[in-house]
Design an enzyme around this catalytic site. Structure first.
Site, PDB file in Angstrom:
ATOM      1  N   HIS A  45    -101.746 -36.115 -24.894  1.00 41.78           N
ATOM      2  CA  HIS A  45    -102.186 -37.364 -25.311  1.00 41.78           C
ATOM      3  C   HIS A  45    -103.415 -37.111 -26.059  1.00 41.78           C
ATOM      4  CE1 HIS A  45     -99.324 -39.382 -22.972  1.00 41.78           C
ATOM      5  NE2 HIS A  45     -99.791 -39.947 -22.060  1.00 41.78           N
ATOM      6  N   CYS A  64    -102.621 -40.518 -16.689  1.00 40.41           N
ATOM      7  CA  CYS A  64    -102.996 -39.342 -17.481  1.00 40.41           C
ATOM      8  C   CYS A  64    -104.016 -39.761 -18.470  1.00 40.41           C
ATOM      9  CB  CYS A  64    -101.726 -38.745 -18.000  1.00 40.41           C
ATOM     10  SG  CYS A  64    -100.366 -39.884 -18.555  1.00 40.41           S
TER      11      CYS A  64
HETATM   12  C1  2RA Z   1     -97.202 -42.664 -20.195  1.00 38.95           C
HETATM   13  N1  2RA Z   1     -99.109 -42.454 -18.707  1.00 38.95           N
HETATM   14  O1  2RA Z   1     -97.649 -41.682 -20.836  1.00 38.95           O
HETATM   15  C2  2RA Z   1     -97.957 -43.104 -18.807  1.00 38.95           C
HETATM   16  C3  2RA Z   1     -97.040 -42.517 -17.681  1.00 38.95           C
HETATM   17  N2  2RA Z   1     -97.111 -40.743 -17.741  1.00 38.95           N
HETATM   18  O2  2RA Z   1     -96.311 -43.234 -20.365  1.00 38.95           O
END
Ligand code: 2RA
Length: 329
Positions: free
Chosen positions: A234, A126
């Protein structure tokens, strides 16, 4: 299209079902697949009830496409079995991403490399996906020389246990610890596991996957991945050194014309990307676009996106859409 969703009861599996419905993906038969303990249970999709089946039963049903979000071990064991019966697998785990014969795909960037012979396709991590969606047009125009990345990652990336831990901590309760530390008052510099060199797997995914997707192993990349107590998506601070100089207005124009990118960069009105506002959306939001005054040919970006959507489920479904649209399945 006969579609299997492997990991149908998980966080990403649920979002994949949601996205399939939202995008009106043509499904003639839906095959929800999960671990043995969930076999026989029901899920509801588009107002209808479907019974969860086992991995072997799903293979025997020979779906056209199988969307996997069930962990690396399950994918290593079962993706080849689906492929053997003619199913095209699109896998969200890290199992196949760096395999030399497997494609690592972000449709806006490199879906055109796909062919009918690709029976196991890897969906990138991601934190990689949201970054390369913004970087790809810039790399094409100005050639990226080096990236310095700091991520501020949603707790949803860790999984449902960590989300429960965060919720419990916010109300003063204790829960099963998904992390070795309290989450709700912390920024934890620890996403995934540490490797010998002191980097985490998450940080090394950003390095290795970015080079593979952009097709350029010469790009110098370093990353620090941090977990923060948010759930919407994120966030990433990305410093980019290009081989060539750039015009800032042209950079903003290029980004605003890029499929899948929304430029949100109005600092006079405090309008910039934040996880709270990216949650539930599929775009990659880019702001704080400014020249790095400490070094020539260098730029700073702030990139935010819902890690369960474009970072996982939506990108997976978009790959499936590309396969259908180009008669590759
Ligand atoms: C996380 N990208 O955010 C990794 C797995 N989803 O922990």
């Amino acid at each position: 299209m006969r579609i299997a969703v492997v990991g149908a009861t998980g966080m990403v599996g649920n979002v994949m079902l949601q996205v399939l419905k939202e995008r009106d993906f043509t499904i003639t038969e839906l095959i929800p697949v999960a671990s043995e303990r969930s076999v026989g249970k029901e899920i509801i999709y588009d107002g209808k009830s479907y019974t969860i089946v086992s991995m072997q039963n799903a293979v025997d049903m020979k779906p056209d496409v199988a969307l996997f979000s069930a962990g690396g071990g399950t994918s290593l064991e079962w993706a080849p079995k689906f492929a053997e019966v003619g199913t095209t697998v699109i896998d969200n785990s890290s199992a196949w991403r760096m395999h030399p014969e497997k494609k690592l795909v972000v449709p806006e960037i490199n879906a055109n490399a796909l062919s009918k012979t690709d029976k196991i396709i890897a969906n990138p991590n991601c934190s990689t996906i949201q970054m390369v969606v913004a970087l790809a047009p810039l790399h094409k125009k100005y050639t990226i020389k080096r990236l310095v990345i700091s991520t501020y990652q949603s707790i949803t990336g860790t999984g449902v246990k960590a989300v429960r831990q965060l919720a419990s901590e916010f109300v003063g309760e204790t829960a099963d610890m998904a992390y070795p530390h309290q989450i709700h008052k912390n920024a934890i510099p620890h996403c995934d596991v540490f490797e010998e060199d002191g980097y985490t797997k998450e940080e090394l995914k950003l390095v290795r996957e970015t080079r593979k997707i952009l097709g350029d192993d010469s790009i110098a990349i370093t990353a620090t991945a941090v977990r923060i107590p948010v759930v919407g998506g994120h966030s990433e601070s990305v410093n980019i050194e290009f081989e060539n100089d750039f015009d800032l207005k042209e950079v903003k124009q290029l980004l605003s014309e890029t499929d899948g990118v929304t430029v949100q960069d109005d600092i006079e009105n405090n309008n910039y990307p934040m996880p709270f506002y990216s949650e539930g959306k599929d775009d990659v939001f880019v702001g704080r676009i400014r020249r790095d005054l400490s070094q020539e040919n260098s730029l700073n970006l702030w990139i935010v996106s819902d890690n369960l959507r474009k970072g996982a489920a939506t990108n997976t479904v978009q790959i499936a859409e590309y396969l259908v649209d180009h008669n590759l399945v």
